[in-house]
Design an enzyme around this catalytic site. Sequence first.
Site, PDB file in Angstrom:
ATOM      1  N   PRO A 287       0.828  -1.213   0.000  1.00  0.00           N
ATOM      2  CA  PRO A 287       0.000   0.000   0.000  1.00  0.00           C
ATOM      3  C   PRO A 287       0.861   1.260   0.000  1.00  0.00           C
ATOM      4  O   PRO A 287       1.869   1.340   0.698  1.00  0.00           O
ATOM      5  CB  PRO A 287      -0.783  -0.126   1.309  1.00  0.00           C
ATOM      6  N   CYS A 352       2.173  29.335 -16.067  1.00  0.00           N
ATOM      7  CA  CYS A 352       1.789  29.842 -17.383  1.00  0.00           C
ATOM      8  C   CYS A 352       1.221  28.734 -18.251  1.00  0.00           C
ATOM      9  O   CYS A 352       1.774  28.373 -19.301  1.00  0.00           O
ATOM     10  CB  CYS A 352       2.992  30.513 -18.058  1.00  0.00           C
ATOM     11  N   GLU A 353       0.135  28.153 -17.798  1.00  0.00           N
ATOM     12  CA  GLU A 353      -0.581  27.105 -18.516  1.00  0.00           C
ATOM     13  C   GLU A 353      -2.072  27.252 -18.215  1.00  0.00           C
ATOM     14  O   GLU A 353      -2.456  27.373 -17.050  1.00  0.00           O
ATOM     15  CB  GLU A 353      -0.138  25.707 -18.058  1.00  0.00           C
TER      16      GLU A 353
END
Length: 423
Positions: A287, A352-353
């Site tokens: 896990p 900047c996207e």
Amino acid sequence: MSSYSDMDQVWPRTACRVDGELRIGGVGAGALAARFGTPVYVLDEDEFRGRCTAWTAAFPDGDVHYGGKAFLAPALVGWLRELGLSLDVCSGGEMAVARLGGMPPERVVFHGNNKSPAELRAAVEWGVGCVVVDSFTEVERLAELVGTRDVRQRVMIRVKPGVDADTHAALATGGENTKFGLSIASGEAIEAVRRVLAVPNLELVGLHSHIGSQIFDLGSFATAAERMVRFSKEVEAEHGVTVGRLDLGGGLGVAYLPGEEPAPTPDRLAAVLRAAVPAGVRLAVEPGRSIAAPTTVALYEVGTVKGRYLSVDGGMSDNPRPATYGAAYTASLASRAGDAPARTYTVVGKHCESGDVLVHAVELPGDVRPGDLIAIPCSGAYQRSAAGNYNQVPRPPVVAVRGGEARTIVRRETQEDLLRVFV
């Protein structure tokens, strides 16, 4: 004081509000931001320890290897060691963190589909408990390493069980069309067994599979276990060796949004696997997300409010999952109680996207303003560990909270850290 409902499984169990402010581990959001800055990952140590204990209790006669790729730090390695868990690493870097954190090498399992010769050499020289072989090339590399050092290395073979789990395509790893493991159907897996057994200093201790991540259907785990058992009997019949260990990987899902299907518990998974695996075969599980994800809250400061867009001081560099997988999160105003009627916002980052979105369409008080703190829960897995430096933005710190105390376990990167790599 008001606690989050038990149904709000995305928040750590110590999360509560005092006079409107979010507290985790007894420490207020405002105090955390003032002391450590933002963005900051706030890890509830008691939640982490409790989840580890739930896994070891579910597999008392087996092995629980924490999946270090979800999130790893030396302090966390110390908790794992103390609580009796082992550790799954998949790179030389993760192995180095395991060493720094004091994990005994015999409790480390080394994964990866393309381990370099240098990484394998480091693993053998340190004495890792097991190398999970993922290709014929690795068998050759290990044969050369153990032959020149006159050591005996324990290995498992990673097998493709041919199970296409119900999860995002980028998270599925158990089908035939995956870069991981050796196929049962094609004969690769049984050939890998033959090649390992032909090397005197390699000890085949078991077989390994991992069908993917963020899986809720326990039937997929059962199918994989049944196919691994059938293959182990084929190995025993053809080669006369007993496969005494089956490592069935990790991948148990967690809920990221309030009201989502509750995550299966470790004891439910254990019951499913025990029903499929014969008595006398030692089980191992790995896990990662199911331990780490719900333990941590990402805390950001609002910089601008522009219509429905809340811009915060982090983004896709510290949490690439929404942009990469379309992962969904929720958010909450953490620094105070809002007085205005709720409205729908989109929480975006500073990069900047246009795709730099952390949370789509979340209801928050309509009076959210610059300087407020926003908390995003279930932020403990594949966020800090997968974070980057897009736009040359330093990565956030990780702060552990427990009993009203807070301490840094991963410090904040600085601009000086980033500039140091340039020549």
